[in-house]
Design a protein around this motif. Structure first.
Motif, PDB file in Angstrom:
ATOM      1  N   GLY A 143       1.411  -1.364  -0.265  1.00 25.67           N
ATOM      2  CA  GLY A 143       0.072   0.038  -0.078  1.00 25.67           C
ATOM      3  C   GLY A 143       1.158   1.405  -0.058  1.00 25.67           C
ATOM      4  O   GLY A 143       1.946   0.821  -0.204  1.00 25.67           O
ATOM      5  N   PRO A 144       0.403   2.424   0.459  1.00 24.32           N
ATOM      6  CA  PRO A 144       0.836   3.360   0.727  1.00 24.32           C
ATOM      7  C   PRO A 144       2.131   3.607   1.210  1.00 24.32           C
ATOM      8  O   PRO A 144       1.703   3.108   2.566  1.00 24.32           O
ATOM      9  CB  PRO A 144       0.065   4.763  -0.198  1.00 24.32           C
ATOM     10  N   GLN A 145       3.163   4.136   0.682  1.00 23.81           N
ATOM     11  CA  GLN A 145       4.589   4.274   2.141  1.00 23.81           C
ATOM     12  C   GLN A 145       3.712   5.398   2.949  1.00 23.81           C
ATOM     13  O   GLN A 145       3.144   6.483   2.853  1.00 23.81           O
ATOM     14  CB  GLN A 145       5.592   4.907   1.505  1.00 23.81           C
ATOM     15  N   PRO A 146       3.652   4.837   4.770  1.00 22.05           N
ATOM     16  CA  PRO A 146       3.590   6.058   5.604  1.00 22.05           C
ATOM     17  C   PRO A 146       4.471   7.099   5.520  1.00 22.05           C
ATOM     18  O   PRO A 146       5.984   6.489   4.933  1.00 22.05           O
ATOM     19  CB  PRO A 146       3.712   5.212   6.668  1.00 22.05           C
ATOM     20  N   ALA A 147       4.212   8.180   5.388  1.00 20.52           N
ATOM     21  CA  ALA A 147       5.202   9.740   5.289  1.00 20.52           C
ATOM     22  C   ALA A 147       5.370   9.483   6.975  1.00 20.52           C
ATOM     23  O   ALA A 147       5.260  10.527   7.999  1.00 20.52           O
ATOM     24  CB  ALA A 147       4.711  10.913   4.789  1.00 20.52           C
ATOM     25  N   ILE A 148       6.574   8.561   7.744  1.00 20.52           N
ATOM     26  CA  ILE A 148       6.924   9.125   8.435  1.00 20.52           C
ATOM     27  C   ILE A 148       8.822   8.690   9.346  1.00 20.52           C
ATOM     28  O   ILE A 148       9.473   8.592   7.904  1.00 20.52           O
ATOM     29  CB  ILE A 148       6.355   7.563  10.217  1.00 20.52           C
ATOM     30  N   GLY A 149       9.276   9.030  10.182  1.00 20.69           N
ATOM     31  CA  GLY A 149      10.379   9.440   9.702  1.00 20.69           C
ATOM     32  C   GLY A 149      11.094   8.457  10.862  1.00 20.69           C
ATOM     33  O   GLY A 149      10.052   7.820  12.015  1.00 20.69           O
ATOM     34  N   VAL A 150      11.582   7.278  10.888  1.00 18.14           N
ATOM     35  CA  VAL A 150      12.405   6.209  11.225  1.00 18.14           C
ATOM     36  C   VAL A 150      14.109   6.894  12.267  1.00 18.14           C
ATOM     37  O   VAL A 150      15.065   7.045  11.130  1.00 18.14           O
ATOM     38  CB  VAL A 150      12.172   4.926   9.998  1.00 18.14           C
ATOM     39  N   ILE A 151      13.496   6.657  13.661  1.00 12.43           N
ATOM     40  CA  ILE A 151      14.532   6.843  14.241  1.00 12.43           C
ATOM     41  C   ILE A 151      15.715   5.513  14.810  1.00 12.43           C
ATOM     42  O   ILE A 151      14.408   5.007  15.326  1.00 12.43           O
ATOM     43  CB  ILE A 151      14.370   7.799  14.940  1.00 12.43           C
ATOM     44  N   CYS A 152      16.951   5.352  14.342  1.00 12.55           N
ATOM     45  CA  CYS A 152      17.184   3.826  14.626  1.00 12.55           C
ATOM     46  C   CYS A 152      17.493   4.326  16.523  1.00 12.55           C
ATOM     47  O   CYS A 152      17.591   4.496  16.974  1.00 12.55           O
ATOM     48  CB  CYS A 152      18.506   3.460  14.446  1.00 12.55           C
ATOM     49  N   THR A 153      17.653   2.893  17.210  1.00 15.35           N
ATOM     50  CA  THR A 153      18.235   2.986  18.129  1.00 15.35           C
ATOM     51  C   THR A 153      19.729   3.212  18.476  1.00 15.35           C
ATOM     52  O   THR A 153      20.246   4.445  19.651  1.00 15.35           O
ATOM     53  CB  THR A 153      18.641   1.365  18.874  1.00 15.35           C
ATOM     54  N   ASP A 154      19.937   3.169  17.599  1.00 13.33           N
ATOM     55  CA  ASP A 154      21.946   3.955  17.321  1.00 13.33           C
ATOM     56  C   ASP A 154      21.659   5.536  17.403  1.00 13.33           C
ATOM     57  O   ASP A 154      23.030   6.034  17.723  1.00 13.33           O
ATOM     58  CB  ASP A 154      22.711   3.150  16.602  1.00 13.33           C
ATOM     59  N   GLY A 155      20.563   6.135  17.522  1.00 14.97           N
ATOM     60  CA  GLY A 155      20.385   7.633  17.074  1.00 14.97           C
ATOM     61  C   GLY A 155      20.510   7.804  15.549  1.00 14.97           C
ATOM     62  O   GLY A 155      20.320   9.186  15.286  1.00 14.97           O
ATOM     63  N   GLY A 156      20.531   7.192  14.997  1.00 15.04           N
ATOM     64  CA  GLY A 156      20.671   7.967  13.421  1.00 15.04           C
ATOM     65  C   GLY A 156      19.584   7.541  12.617  1.00 15.04           C
ATOM     66  O   GLY A 156      18.185   7.176  13.021  1.00 15.04           O
ATOM     67  N   SER A 157      19.258   7.848  11.528  1.00 22.65           N
ATOM     68  CA  SER A 157      17.685   7.872  10.614  1.00 22.65           C
ATOM     69  C   SER A 157      18.337   6.604   9.959  1.00 22.65           C
ATOM     70  O   SER A 157      19.460   6.116   9.534  1.00 22.65           O
ATOM     71  CB  SER A 157      17.305   9.117  10.598  1.00 22.65           C
ATOM     72  N   GLY A 158      16.671   5.430  10.102  1.00 22.34           N
ATOM     73  CA  GLY A 158      16.585   4.621   8.745  1.00 22.34           C
ATOM     74  C   GLY A 158      15.134   4.801   8.278  1.00 22.34           C
ATOM     75  O   GLY A 158      15.266   5.923   7.615  1.00 22.34           O
ATOM     76  N   GLY A 159      14.583   4.049   7.293  1.00 26.76           N
ATOM     77  CA  GLY A 159      13.959   4.563   6.397  1.00 26.76           C
ATOM     78  C   GLY A 159      13.118   3.329   6.662  1.00 26.76           C
ATOM     79  O   GLY A 159      12.774   3.013   7.655  1.00 26.76           O
ATOM     80  N   LEU A 160      11.713   2.888   5.396  1.00 24.95           N
ATOM     81  CA  LEU A 160      10.542   1.805   5.890  1.00 24.95           C
ATOM     82  C   LEU A 160      11.067   0.775   4.003  1.00 24.95           C
ATOM     83  O   LEU A 160      11.184   1.912   2.788  1.00 24.95           O
ATOM     84  CB  LEU A 160       9.356   2.201   5.861  1.00 24.95           C
ATOM     85  N   GLU A 161      11.001  -0.686   4.050  1.00 25.39           N
ATOM     86  CA  GLU A 161      11.128  -0.769   2.431  1.00 25.39           C
ATOM     87  C   GLU A 161       9.907  -2.387   2.802  1.00 25.39           C
ATOM     88  O   GLU A 161       9.654  -2.283   4.064  1.00 25.39           O
ATOM     89  CB  GLU A 161      12.534  -1.807   2.634  1.00 25.39           C
ATOM     90  N   CYS A 162       9.569  -2.484   1.562  1.00 24.03           N
ATOM     91  CA  CYS A 162       8.071  -3.220   1.471  1.00 24.03           C
ATOM     92  C   CYS A 162       9.101  -4.923   1.882  1.00 24.03           C
ATOM     93  O   CYS A 162       9.463  -4.953   0.984  1.00 24.03           O
ATOM     94  CB  CYS A 162       7.737  -3.044  -0.041  1.00 24.03           C
ATOM     95  N   MET A 163       8.759  -5.377   2.966  1.00 27.59           N
ATOM     96  CA  MET A 163       9.280  -7.083   2.803  1.00 27.59           C
ATOM     97  C   MET A 163       7.970  -8.075   2.998  1.00 27.59           C
ATOM     98  O   MET A 163       6.955  -7.245   3.024  1.00 27.59           O
ATOM     99  CB  MET A 163       9.517  -6.442   4.350  1.00 27.59           C
ATOM    100  N   GLN A 164       8.586  -9.153   2.633  1.00 28.70           N
ATOM    101  CA  GLN A 164       7.378 -10.197   2.931  1.00 28.70           C
ATOM    102  C   GLN A 164       7.584 -10.997   4.560  1.00 28.70           C
ATOM    103  O   GLN A 164       8.284 -10.891   4.720  1.00 28.70           O
ATOM    104  CB  GLN A 164       7.695 -10.818   2.017  1.00 28.70           C
ATOM    105  N   LEU A 165       6.250 -10.141   4.722  1.00 27.35           N
ATOM    106  CA  LEU A 165       6.164 -10.887   6.205  1.00 27.35           C
ATOM    107  C   LEU A 165       4.921 -12.653   6.209  1.00 27.35           C
ATOM    108  O   LEU A 165       4.467 -12.835   4.912  1.00 27.35           O
ATOM    109  CB  LEU A 165       4.966 -10.035   7.235  1.00 27.35           C
ATOM    110  N   GLU A 166       4.377 -13.231   7.000  1.00 29.03           N
ATOM    111  CA  GLU A 166       4.199 -14.297   7.253  1.00 29.03           C
ATOM    112  C   GLU A 166       2.357 -14.391   6.526  1.00 29.03           C
ATOM    113  O   GLU A 166       2.228 -14.764   5.292  1.00 29.03           O
ATOM    114  CB  GLU A 166       3.892 -14.776   8.249  1.00 29.03           C
TER     115      GLU A 166
END
Length: 176
Positions: A143-166
């Motif tokens: 679906g549409p990618q959420p427009a949110i910021g991803v903050i990693c536990t190390d303090g850096g920034s990440g992103g979102l990727e479309c991945m296969q789940l169960e």
């Protein structure tokens, strides 16, 4: 020998389709030249006290948002169908459960003391499976990618990727 080196170089350079064609077309390799595909991970699960992974067993695959909670007395799996939630003071829920609540191969993500559907104040525990390693063929399944910021536990920034789940494809953080 030359063909094996060529296939290795193609794979190392990220030209996977050609490397796979090399591996599968080499009759001398047999099944040893075929690499297993990464497997999708399981869904997140949650538990309402006093229920635990031990008292609940495995979550049925038919549930979209599995939650194990006392229904009415025994712990049972159900879809998370809460219609209201009120936070409670931690003292109203008693001692907080920890990682022992979660099933094997999941990570304890935290607890919340609250009342669902105007019920008693109980601890809810979230347990997350490891991140998926299998990308979806297209992002359409997410679906549409959420427009949110991803903050990693190390303090850096990440992103979102479309991945296969169960249960299909979903947007997943690129870091913890």
């Amino acid at each position: 020998m030359r063909r094996g080196l060529l296939c290795f170089l193609l794979g190392a350079l990220g030209i996977g389709a050609l490397a796979i064609a090399c591996e599968s077309s080499d009759p001398g390799l047999g099944t040893q030249g075929i690499h297993p595909q990464p497997q999708p991970n399981r869904r997140p699960v949650s538990f309402t006290a006093p229920c635990t992974a031990t008292s609940c067993g495995d979550a049925p695959s038919s549930l979209a948002t599995p939650r194990c909670k006392p229904l009415p007395n025994d712990c049972s799996w159900t879809d998370d169908t809460s219609v209201s939630y009120r936070p409670c003071d931690a003292g109203e829920c008693g001692p907080a459960p920890g990682a022992e609540v979660c099933p094997a191969n999941t990570t304890f993500k935290g607890n919340a003391c609250g009342s669902e559907n105007e019920g008693a104040c109980l601890w809810s525990t979230a347990c997350m499976p490891p991140r998926s390693t299998t990308p979806c063929p297209t992002t359409e399944g997410c679906g549409p990618q959420p427009a949110i910021g991803v903050i990693c536990t190390d303090g850096g920034s990440g992103g979102l990727e479309c991945m296969q789940l169960e249960s299909g494809c979903s947007w997943q953080r690129t870091c913890d």
